[in-house]
Design a protein around this motif. Sequence first.
Motif, PDB file in Angstrom:
ATOM      1  N   ASP A 157       0.851  -1.195   0.000  1.00 28.79           N
ATOM      2  CA  ASP A 157       0.000   0.000   0.000  1.00 28.79           C
ATOM      3  C   ASP A 157       0.888   1.247   0.000  1.00 28.79           C
ATOM      4  O   ASP A 157       1.959   1.236   0.610  1.00 28.79           O
ATOM      5  CB  ASP A 157      -0.898   0.012   1.246  1.00 28.79           C
ATOM      6  CG  ASP A 157      -2.007  -1.033   1.157  1.00 28.79           C
ATOM      7  OD1 ASP A 157      -2.480  -1.294   0.038  1.00 28.79           O
ATOM      8  OD2 ASP A 157      -2.375  -1.579   2.213  1.00 28.79           O
ATOM      9  N   PRO A 158       0.483   2.326  -0.654  1.00 27.07           N
ATOM     10  CA  PRO A 158      -0.761   2.522  -1.403  1.00 27.07           C
ATOM     11  C   PRO A 158      -0.611   2.293  -2.904  1.00 27.07           C
ATOM     12  O   PRO A 158      -1.365   2.858  -3.689  1.00 27.07           O
ATOM     13  CB  PRO A 158      -1.058   3.996  -1.113  1.00 27.07           C
ATOM     14  CG  PRO A 158       0.291   4.637  -1.048  1.00 27.07           C
ATOM     15  CD  PRO A 158       1.219   3.600  -0.469  1.00 27.07           C
ATOM     16  N   LEU A 159       0.351   1.465  -3.320  1.00 24.89           N
ATOM     17  CA  LEU A 159       0.567   1.202  -4.757  1.00 24.89           C
ATOM     18  C   LEU A 159      -0.446   0.165  -5.232  1.00 24.89           C
ATOM     19  O   LEU A 159      -0.163  -1.028  -5.280  1.00 24.89           O
ATOM     20  CB  LEU A 159       2.001   0.707  -4.985  1.00 24.89           C
ATOM     21  CG  LEU A 159       3.109   1.720  -4.694  1.00 24.89           C
ATOM     22  CD1 LEU A 159       4.468   1.032  -4.672  1.00 24.89           C
ATOM     23  CD2 LEU A 159       3.102   2.835  -5.742  1.00 24.89           C
ATOM     24  N   ASP A 342       6.524   6.230  -5.373  1.00 21.64           N
ATOM     25  CA  ASP A 342       5.175   6.720  -5.641  1.00 21.64           C
ATOM     26  C   ASP A 342       4.608   6.100  -6.919  1.00 21.64           C
ATOM     27  O   ASP A 342       3.391   6.020  -7.082  1.00 21.64           O
ATOM     28  CB  ASP A 342       5.193   8.244  -5.785  1.00 21.64           C
ATOM     29  CG  ASP A 342       5.786   8.914  -4.563  1.00 21.64           C
ATOM     30  OD1 ASP A 342       5.185   8.805  -3.478  1.00 21.64           O
ATOM     31  OD2 ASP A 342       6.870   9.530  -4.675  1.00 21.64           O
ATOM     32  N   THR A 361       0.594   2.850  -9.398  1.00 26.14           N
ATOM     33  CA  THR A 361       0.746   4.072  -8.617  1.00 26.14           C
ATOM     34  C   THR A 361      -0.302   4.135  -7.524  1.00 26.14           C
ATOM     35  O   THR A 361      -1.053   3.181  -7.283  1.00 26.14           O
ATOM     36  CB  THR A 361       0.684   5.310  -9.539  1.00 26.14           C
ATOM     37  OG1 THR A 361       1.073   6.465  -8.795  1.00 26.14           O
ATOM     38  CG2 THR A 361      -0.706   5.509 -10.125  1.00 26.14           C
ATOM     39  N   THR A 362      -0.358   5.287  -6.865  1.00 19.71           N
ATOM     40  CA  THR A 362      -1.300   5.485  -5.766  1.00 19.71           C
ATOM     41  C   THR A 362      -2.629   6.027  -6.301  1.00 19.71           C
ATOM     42  O   THR A 362      -2.672   6.646  -7.373  1.00 19.71           O
ATOM     43  CB  THR A 362      -0.729   6.486  -4.757  1.00 19.71           C
ATOM     44  OG1 THR A 362      -0.644   7.784  -5.384  1.00 19.71           O
ATOM     45  CG2 THR A 362       0.664   6.068  -4.305  1.00 19.71           C
TER      46      THR A 362
END
Length: 512
Positions: A157-159, A342, A361-362
């Motif tokens: 998280d948060p990927l 990120d 990605t997030t």
Amino acid sequence: MTPAWRHLPRTLRLETSSPRTPKTCPSLSRAFWRSVTKLSLHTKPRMPPCDFTPERYQSMPYSRVLEVYREHLSPELVYFPDPLLLHQGHMQWLFDHEGNRYLDFFSGIVTVSVGHCHPKVNAVAQKQLGRLWHTSALFFHPPIHEYAEKLSALLPDPLKVIFLMNSGSEANDLAMLMARAHSRNTDIISLRGAYHGCSPYTIGLSNVGQFKMTLPSGVGCQSTMCPDVFRGPWGGSHCRDSPVQTIRKCSCAPDCCQAKDQYIEQFKDTLSTCVGKSIAGFFAEPIQGVNGFVQYPKGFLKEAFQLVRERGGVCIADEVQTGFGRLGSHFWGFQTHGVLPDIVTMAKGIGNGFPMAAVVTTPEIAKSLAKCVLHFNTFGGNPMACAIGSAVLEVIKEEKLQENSQEVGTYLLLKLAKLRDEFEIIGDVRGKGLLIGIEMVKDKASRQPLPREEVSQIHEDCRQMGLIVGRGGLFSQTFRIAPSLCITKPEADFAVDVFRAAVTQHMERRAK
């Protein structure tokens, strides 16, 4: 008469000249010539067995293939004076049009992750081929949702938001756009020696001379010093996260790297002089690929990421060559540096050779992109790619290929390190898991690259003895070793024996 190495099964024989040390070459030690004598009399690198029989080649004659290449195909980098015409592959093996067998230690430029034509991946591909090839992203199809669930489970998280693409260059194109859309800034930094693609957009991030263009490109891209602990100005014997360290000496403690601190100062200097007060992002390969599998000092990426975020930028990990368990200790290369990017880009091994890539990605960055542009990719996430991608992930897990990469890769690295100690022209051995670089030099003291033509001779000798390895580095001075993750220790032994034989033959040529 056809040479013996042309036949299957192949027994490889090394012929050497007199072991007497020439008076004209005092730099060669008696120990070296003793090794030559031993090699001449006792060592005959024998290719490990393979229970696969290739089909008979029935396509164009080799001469016609060359004509078509010269007349109709774009001029590209091709290995060897007589380019290999490959006909068939099976796991870690390749077969040419004459039926000769090769141990593939470059896996289609670090792409065939689980083995050529892996039976499970083949079966899944054939089943999907008979069901549904293509729909476009306008419609749902089960393979894309199944794959997204499997891939997201492998990332922290948060990927968790996945964009599916077709190539590494495409993935890095999108990551650049994401970074700029989210940060509302333009400048992106990458390391010298980095390779992030050769599209008109990503070419600005790629800092390897032969890929640079004389035409305007790469607006807003800035380079910074590569923290190369072997060839760079700083580096020592505790720097790398690798079973094998550089032979350079330093006064650092194991947990305090002065080289890292020096390279971070260079990074700070780039931030102070080459970009605006706010930046869009920083791209980094966990281990540089095209530059010859260069590793950074431990802790460098962690500090660099922090500096980038202080400037409002996002951090992008390019896992095109390092991901999917290749490094052994971790599934992703960024995990070996103790960082959380990120954005993560991935390709090559993701599809075992099938055109496929992804950007993860997030949710926050994905929303920033959606505000700026409607992203769409006709072929990205097609049913064939997603079915194959799922099969690759299953094979990596079921066959414990990440664990195999750690075990066999470490074994191979340590054996190659002994070769480095044996030969003056092997300057460095580095890497993790099954991503290994062997840097060739004129001598260890100067660390000057071995001339390209000499490296090419060794490369050709390896090929003639049944071993395919890659090339890399700014001067094409580094051999890149990145086999499929299924290789075994006997195959690693064979590769080391062939490489020793090739280097020995080259030392003899130099001595004459």
